[in-house]
Scaffold this motif. Structure first.
Motif, PDB file in Angstrom:
ATOM      1  N   UNK A  75       1.029  -1.266  -0.359  1.00  8.13           N
ATOM      2  CA  UNK A  75      -0.520   0.447  -0.147  1.00  8.13           C
ATOM      3  C   UNK A  75       0.781   1.458   0.125  1.00  8.13           C
ATOM      4  N   UNK A  76       1.944   1.138   1.370  1.00  4.77           N
ATOM      5  CA  UNK A  76       2.945   1.679   0.666  1.00  4.77           C
ATOM      6  C   UNK A  76       3.934   2.470  -0.330  1.00  4.77           C
ATOM      7  N   UNK A  77       3.671   1.346  -1.138  1.00  6.80           N
ATOM      8  CA  UNK A  77       5.207   1.078  -2.637  1.00  6.80           C
ATOM      9  C   UNK A  77       4.307   2.697  -3.204  1.00  6.80           C
ATOM     10  N   UNK A  78       2.160   1.726  -3.220  1.00  4.32           N
ATOM     11  CA  UNK A  78       1.907   1.632  -4.392  1.00  4.32           C
ATOM     12  C   UNK A  78       1.017   3.374  -3.961  1.00  4.32           C
ATOM     13  N   UNK A  79       1.022   3.613  -3.500  1.00  2.00           N
ATOM     14  CA  UNK A  79       0.666   5.263  -3.221  1.00  2.00           C
ATOM     15  C   UNK A  79       1.641   6.423  -2.867  1.00  2.00           C
ATOM     16  N   UNK A  80       2.589   5.177  -3.310  1.00  2.00           N
ATOM     17  CA  UNK A  80       4.066   6.798  -3.071  1.00  2.00           C
ATOM     18  C   UNK A  80       4.609   6.810  -4.914  1.00  2.00           C
ATOM     19  N   UNK A  81       3.955   5.617  -5.517  1.00  2.00           N
ATOM     20  CA  UNK A  81       4.314   5.149  -7.038  1.00  2.00           C
ATOM     21  C   UNK A  81       3.661   5.820  -7.831  1.00  2.00           C
ATOM     22  N   UNK A  82       2.035   5.968  -7.660  1.00  2.00           N
ATOM     23  CA  UNK A  82       1.092   6.541  -7.867  1.00  2.00           C
ATOM     24  C   UNK A  82       1.109   7.912  -7.941  1.00  2.00           C
ATOM     25  N   UNK A  83       2.003   8.800  -6.599  1.00  2.00           N
ATOM     26  CA  UNK A  83       1.579  10.151  -7.046  1.00  2.00           C
ATOM     27  C   UNK A  83       2.968  10.546  -7.239  1.00  2.00           C
ATOM     28  N   UNK A  84       3.992   9.343  -7.788  1.00  2.00           N
ATOM     29  CA  UNK A  84       5.280  10.351  -7.883  1.00  2.00           C
ATOM     30  C   UNK A  84       5.861  10.469  -6.988  1.00  2.00           C
TER      31      UNK A  84
END
Length: 306
Positions: A296-305
């Motif tokens: 979850x932390x990784x995907x939120x970070x990648x999605x927002x750049x």
């Protein structure tokens, strides 16, 4: 791609988004199997643990997830009666001014995390809001079911206990239904939500009927006995009709597995022999919890750049 600023609940996630999280968590689980578990995905980022409710297991899981992703962690535990820090809006503004990147929030009021997310630039992760949802718990449950059963389509999942008072039950119903499982709930009439119809699940008031053809059984955590008042005459009565024991499990499939969102009360929820048996997959749930929260932390970070 998971292009969301926040992770608030499973009710508004699509099937593809849920599967994306589960697939990413499998990669994170591989990272956890290595001697060096640290990866640099969140290096230089800050994760704020904002807990208005005590939860050792969830808090530890999120903290380890953030550590393994190389984030900086700041813990904020708001004590009962501490009016100076009880306003979630004020806390959000303070964190915002200090440059927090992620806020993991657990709060006793339903809708609180959505309220916070709308007022801060940081990504907010719902670690439980009132009786609304506990979405990361549901995701780790889904991951565990997939590990054990290999699929969701047509699986018969029975959720037993205080459904009305369980945010875990709500999140699991949303997630399981979207992935193709057949969900039913069982418990005393006073523990079944009055709006259960909107969830599209079948209701049983006899655990023996509910467990027939069950592939997965989720026992829910009960609150303190004196908190139920007239909703439940006594735990003795609950135990007589809804406790998972060898007698109740004789109605389920031989390969049915048992799950629970925490430490089961062996007096009234699940018998001690079942908790210690191979049918109970609580340890798998705990392991998958860290992987899900890393994902979850990784995907939120990648999605927002970020």
């Amino acid at each position: 791609m998971f292009r969301r600023k926040d992770f608030i609940g499973l009710a508004d996630l699509s099937k593809d988004e849920i599967l994306n999280i589960l697939e990413t968590a499998e990669t994170m689980k591989y990272v956890l199997s290595q001697n060096n578990k640290k990866v640099p995905y969140l290096s230089g980022k800050s994760v704020i643990m904002l807990f208005y409710e005590r939860s050792i297991r969830a808090k530890l899981s999120y903290e380890l997830a953030a550590q393994y992703l190389s984030a900086n962690i700041v813990e904020i535990t708001v004590n009962d009666g501490d009016d100076r820090h009880s306003n979630i809006n004020d806390m959000g503004r303070t964190i915002e001014q200090m440059g927090g990147d992620f806020i993991v929030c657990r709060h006793p009021m339903s809708g609180s995390t959505k309220f916070l997310a709308e007022r801060v630039k940081a990504s907010v992760l719902n670690a439980g809001d009132g009786i609304n949802e506990d979405p990361s718990q549901a995701l780790l449950d889904l991951m565990t079911i997939k590990d054990v059963k290999g699929h969701f389509d047509g699986l018969n999942v029975v959720i037993v206990g205080d459904v009305a008072g369980s945010r875990v039950a709500r999140s699991n119903i949303w997630g399981l239904s979207k992935l193709g499982a057949k969900v039913c709930v069982a418990g005393p009439p006073t523990m079944i939500p009055v709006d259960i119809d909107k969830f599209g699940v079948k209701v049983f008031y006899d655990i023996r009927e509910a467990l027939q053809e069950a592939d997965v059984i989720m026992s829910l955590r009960l609150q303190k006995e004196d908190e139920y008042g007239s909703k439940l005459p006594s735990f003795n009565e609950y135990r007589n009709y809804f406790k998972l024991d060898a007698g109740a499990m004789s109605y389920a499939k031989e390969d049915a597995v048992i799950m629970h969102p925490g430490s089961p009360d062996t007096r009234v929820e699940i018998s001690a022999d079942l908790v210690e048996s191979k049918r109970c997959i609580l340890d798998d749930q705990i392991t998958n919890g860290v992987a899900i929260r890393m994902a979850l932390l990784y995907l939120l970070s990648m999605g927002r750049g970020i």
